[in-house]
Design a protein around this motif. Sequence first.
Motif, short mmCIF file in Angstrom:
data_model
loop_
_atom_site.label_atom_id
_atom_site.label_comp_id
_atom_site.label_asym_id
_atom_site.label_seq_id
_atom_site.Cartn_x
_atom_site.Cartn_y
_atom_site.Cartn_z
N ASP A 52 4.75 -15.09 3.10
CA ASP A 52 4.50 -16.01 2.11
C ASP A 52 3.63 -15.72 0.88
O ASP A 52 3.75 -15.14 -0.19
CB ASP A 52 5.16 -17.19 2.10
N ARG A 55 3.61 -12.49 0.08
CA ARG A 55 4.92 -11.98 -1.34
C ARG A 55 4.51 -12.28 -2.72
O ARG A 55 4.37 -11.82 -3.91
CB ARG A 55 6.27 -12.43 -0.47
N GLN A 56 4.27 -14.07 -2.86
CA GLN A 56 3.78 -14.45 -3.62
C GLN A 56 2.83 -14.37 -4.80
O GLN A 56 3.78 -14.01 -5.69
CB GLN A 56 4.02 -16.16 -3.27
N GLU A 61 9.61 -10.08 -4.10
CA GLU A 61 10.82 -10.74 -2.96
C GLU A 61 10.34 -10.19 -1.32
O GLU A 61 10.96 -11.35 -0.03
CB GLU A 61 12.30 -10.41 -3.52
N SER A 62 10.09 -9.10 -0.76
CA SER A 62 9.68 -8.36 0.16
C SER A 62 8.52 -7.58 -0.01
O SER A 62 8.42 -7.16 -1.12
CB SER A 62 11.41 -7.66 0.28
N ARG A 63 7.47 -8.05 1.53
CA ARG A 63 6.79 -7.02 1.25
C ARG A 63 7.15 -5.13 1.26
O ARG A 63 6.44 -5.08 0.42
CB ARG A 63 6.31 -6.68 2.55
N ASP A 65 8.63 -3.95 -0.95
CA ASP A 65 8.98 -4.01 -2.23
C ASP A 65 7.01 -3.88 -3.34
O ASP A 65 7.46 -2.85 -3.73
CB ASP A 65 9.34 -5.18 -3.03
#
Length: 94
Positions: A52, A55-56, A61-63, A65
């Motif tokens: 989390d 990603r944040q 939204e997804s690793r 990405d």
Amino acid sequence: MKRHGSSQAQRAAMLGANPRFQLYLDARKRHRHGLTLEQLPDGTHDEQDAADFIRQACGVESRADIDRDIHAESILRRIVADYSAWERRQARGQ
């Protein structure tokens, strides 16, 4: 800017699964919020918390990405550099 063919998502997943990185997140949060070890003990962050966080921080939204976003990749590189610096300080007993 987007790019393909990188393995940064895998790097992010491996980092998040690393128990030492999870301890780094504990120490980082204690430092940022002025907490004591008693208030936020080691072992508080787990693999999901680490995923989390990554990603944040990377704004994805997804690793997966991260592999397609050079800005997210640069943030991941900074996270890795900060974590590595923390590890070096731990090795020196600081």
